[in-house]
Write a protein that holds these residues in place. Sequence first.
Motif, mmCIF file in Angstrom:
data_model
loop_
_atom_site.group_PDB
_atom_site.id
_atom_site.type_symbol
_atom_site.label_atom_id
_atom_site.label_comp_id
_atom_site.label_asym_id
_atom_site.label_seq_id
_atom_site.Cartn_x
_atom_site.Cartn_y
_atom_site.Cartn_z
ATOM 1 N N MET A 1 0.841 -1.192 0.000
ATOM 2 C CA MET A 1 0.000 0.000 0.000
ATOM 3 C C MET A 1 0.882 1.250 0.000
ATOM 4 O O MET A 1 1.715 1.424 0.880
ATOM 5 N N SER A 2 0.713 2.078 -0.990
ATOM 6 C CA SER A 2 1.568 3.256 -1.109
ATOM 7 C C SER A 2 0.890 4.310 -1.973
ATOM 8 O O SER A 2 0.241 3.985 -2.974
ATOM 9 N N LYS A 3 1.056 5.577 -1.552
ATOM 10 C CA LYS A 3 0.404 6.655 -2.282
ATOM 11 C C LYS A 3 0.831 6.654 -3.750
ATOM 12 O O LYS A 3 0.029 6.928 -4.630
ATOM 13 N N SER A 4 2.093 6.298 -4.000
ATOM 14 C CA SER A 4 2.558 6.371 -5.384
ATOM 15 C C SER A 4 1.948 5.266 -6.254
ATOM 16 O O SER A 4 1.981 5.364 -7.470
ATOM 17 N N TYR A 5 1.388 4.233 -5.636
ATOM 18 C CA TYR A 5 0.681 3.215 -6.439
ATOM 19 C C TYR A 5 -0.805 3.504 -6.530
ATOM 20 O O TYR A 5 -1.539 2.754 -7.158
ATOM 21 N N ASN A 6 -1.243 4.544 -5.834
ATOM 22 C CA ASN A 6 -2.656 4.905 -5.903
ATOM 23 C C ASN A 6 -3.557 3.733 -5.481
ATOM 24 O O ASN A 6 -4.558 3.439 -6.134
ATOM 25 N N ASN A 7 -3.183 3.044 -4.427
ATOM 26 C CA ASN A 7 -3.943 1.854 -4.007
ATOM 27 C C ASN A 7 -4.220 1.880 -2.504
ATOM 28 O O ASN A 7 -4.237 0.861 -1.845
ATOM 29 N N THR A 8 -4.431 3.098 -1.986
ATOM 30 C CA THR A 8 -4.515 3.237 -0.527
ATOM 31 C C THR A 8 -5.948 3.429 -0.028
ATOM 32 O O THR A 8 -6.825 3.850 -0.772
ATOM 33 N N ILE A 9 -6.115 3.110 1.250
ATOM 34 C CA ILE A 9 -7.290 3.573 1.985
ATOM 35 C C ILE A 9 -6.740 4.495 3.063
ATOM 36 O O ILE A 9 -6.005 4.058 3.954
ATOM 37 N N ALA A 10 -7.056 5.772 2.942
ATOM 38 C CA ALA A 10 -6.537 6.728 3.919
ATOM 39 C C ALA A 10 -7.324 6.598 5.218
ATOM 40 O O ALA A 10 -8.497 6.228 5.202
ATOM 41 N N LEU A 11 -6.675 6.920 6.326
ATOM 42 C CA LEU A 11 -7.350 6.809 7.613
ATOM 43 C C LEU A 11 -8.584 7.706 7.666
ATOM 44 O O LEU A 11 -9.530 7.420 8.376
ATOM 45 N N ARG A 12 -8.528 8.803 6.897
ATOM 46 C CA ARG A 12 -9.657 9.725 6.943
ATOM 47 C C ARG A 12 -10.549 9.668 5.699
ATOM 48 O O ARG A 12 -11.337 10.576 5.473
ATOM 49 N N ASP A 13 -10.437 8.609 4.906
ATOM 50 C CA ASP A 13 -11.404 8.417 3.806
ATOM 51 C C ASP A 13 -12.785 8.221 4.413
ATOM 52 O O ASP A 13 -12.929 7.479 5.393
ATOM 53 N N ASP A 14 -13.811 8.853 3.818
ATOM 54 C CA ASP A 14 -15.135 8.692 4.441
ATOM 55 C C ASP A 14 -15.735 7.329 4.108
ATOM 56 O O ASP A 14 -15.254 6.622 3.211
ATOM 57 N N THR A 15 -16.776 6.994 4.837
ATOM 58 C CA THR A 15 -17.366 5.650 4.766
ATOM 59 C C THR A 15 -17.708 5.218 3.339
ATOM 60 O O THR A 15 -17.354 4.116 2.917
ATOM 61 N N ASP A 16 -18.373 6.094 2.598
ATOM 62 C CA ASP A 16 -18.780 5.735 1.238
ATOM 63 C C ASP A 16 -17.562 5.447 0.365
ATOM 64 O O ASP A 16 -17.537 4.496 -0.407
ATOM 65 N N ASN A 17 -16.567 6.283 0.520
ATOM 66 C CA ASN A 17 -15.346 6.140 -0.265
ATOM 67 C C ASN A 17 -14.657 4.807 0.040
ATOM 68 O O ASN A 17 -14.242 4.077 -0.865
ATOM 69 N N VAL A 18 -14.556 4.484 1.321
ATOM 70 C CA VAL A 18 -13.926 3.224 1.727
ATOM 71 C C VAL A 18 -14.690 2.044 1.133
ATOM 72 O O VAL A 18 -14.108 1.139 0.516
ATOM 73 N N ALA A 19 -16.021 2.082 1.285
ATOM 74 C CA ALA A 19 -16.833 0.968 0.786
ATOM 75 C C ALA A 19 -16.683 0.832 -0.733
ATOM 76 O O ALA A 19 -16.521 -0.272 -1.255
ATOM 77 N N THR A 20 -16.722 1.955 -1.438
ATOM 78 C CA THR A 20 -16.575 1.905 -2.896
ATOM 79 C C THR A 20 -15.213 1.353 -3.298
ATOM 80 O O THR A 20 -15.096 0.505 -4.176
ATOM 81 N N LYS A 21 -14.174 1.847 -2.635
ATOM 82 C CA LYS A 21 -12.830 1.370 -2.973
ATOM 83 C C LYS A 21 -12.737 -0.144 -2.810
ATOM 84 O O LYS A 21 -12.170 -0.840 -3.647
ATOM 85 N N LEU A 22 -13.319 -0.652 -1.726
ATOM 86 C CA LEU A 22 -13.217 -2.083 -1.476
ATOM 87 C C LEU A 22 -14.112 -2.874 -2.436
ATOM 88 O O LEU A 22 -13.728 -3.919 -2.950
#
Length: 405
Positions: A271-292
């Motif tokens: 997991m790394s910002k430069s790979y654009n594959n992260t879940i940030a600690l402060r990503d909101d709920t919808d964003n986290v669910a969508t990413k997963l």
Amino acid sequence: MNTVAIQHQRVLSGMRPTGRLHLGHYHGVLKNWVQLQHEYECFLFVADWHALTTHYEDPSIIEQSVWDMVVDWLAAGISPGSAKMFIQSKVPEHAELYTLLSMITPLSWLERVPSYKDQQEKLKEKDLATYGFLGYPLLQSADILIYKAGMVPVGEDQVAHVELTREVARRFNHLYGREPDFEEKAKQAAKKMGKKNAKMLFKYRKEYQEKGDVEALKVAQALLESQQNISIGDKERLFGYLEGSGKIILPEPQALLTPASKMPGLDGQKMSKSYNNTIALRDDTDNVATKLRTMPTDPARVRRNDPGDPGKCPVWQFHRVYSSADTCQWVQDGCKHATIGCLECKQPIIDAVLMELKPIQDRAREYEGDMSAVKAIINEGNAAAREVARDTLEEVRKAMGIAYL
Ligand code: TRP
Ligand code: SF4
């Protein structure tokens, strides 16, 4: 307290201000820090000068990154009551020690640090043929030595820097810990322990120095530690005498290797910002669910009834971090026999990640809404760090002959 006693209880670590942190940081570093803060005296700092060594052309993002990172530290559970958090550039003593250490550091030691060439290759678009970049690991040595920290939690990539720090400390003690009558002073000091203790000390010293018996060294150090009527200066002499060096002014730190985080990125790479594959600690709920929900799975499972192999699926890596043995078994069976769908398989992960993030985000929101409190915490940390740093520098100046006026 004497140098060796300080060393054994103090942990120091730093992080470059990279902005908001993600689950990779949380599982790889922050959880470990949270644990350590209860066991040791922890100094944790934002390495903003280090950021400038590679980002000197675009310093505009540093300030925001510093505060984003500190909020995430606090949100993750680093507590100002337990750990001292501060900003490197607010403790300019680091720079003075860096300058003084540069006098005794052979150029070749810096040139052979692996990250020097590696990073220049990797970051080709940047001109890293600068003095600051070459000196970076020595600045890190100063960061560590100024607190006499015995333990430095770092990842694999930083071990060489701690190793350099050990060599620099050894060289420093060798050059400046040698008083002309060191042996004699050490022996006089030992006498103050009483005949029996002194005899034991010499015996253990011999076992360590002649046979490399590290246990004997530890016993001797503990014995010395427990002496009540020996001055700090004499103790430092004797600690050095035990190890066969002069007086120990700057103790050699150990790398506390952080176990490589099992936390994968959304695509299965690190997991790394430069790979654009992260879940940030402060990503909101919808964003986290969508990413997963949209993260890739075993490509063999095109249709719901195509069997798959969790070994080829990044979702499985997440289960290994988050799921119980039962759930893992359910995934294995369900995937291989096509009895569950991928979305179904992801649901327990979505739940687990959201549950993990909930208290972190609640705390983050509180701190975000009260940045003056965050700044006060850092101000206090800066002051506490400076106090310790000043004391070490005073000793270093004395040892190097520039403590006049
Ligand atoms: N170089 C470290 C990194 O890039 C950050 C750092 C700076 C550090 N000084 C330190 C880490 C001292 C541990 C101790 O991650
Ligand atoms: Fe991956 Fe689970 Fe789908 Fe299997 S069922 S491919 S482990 S998401």
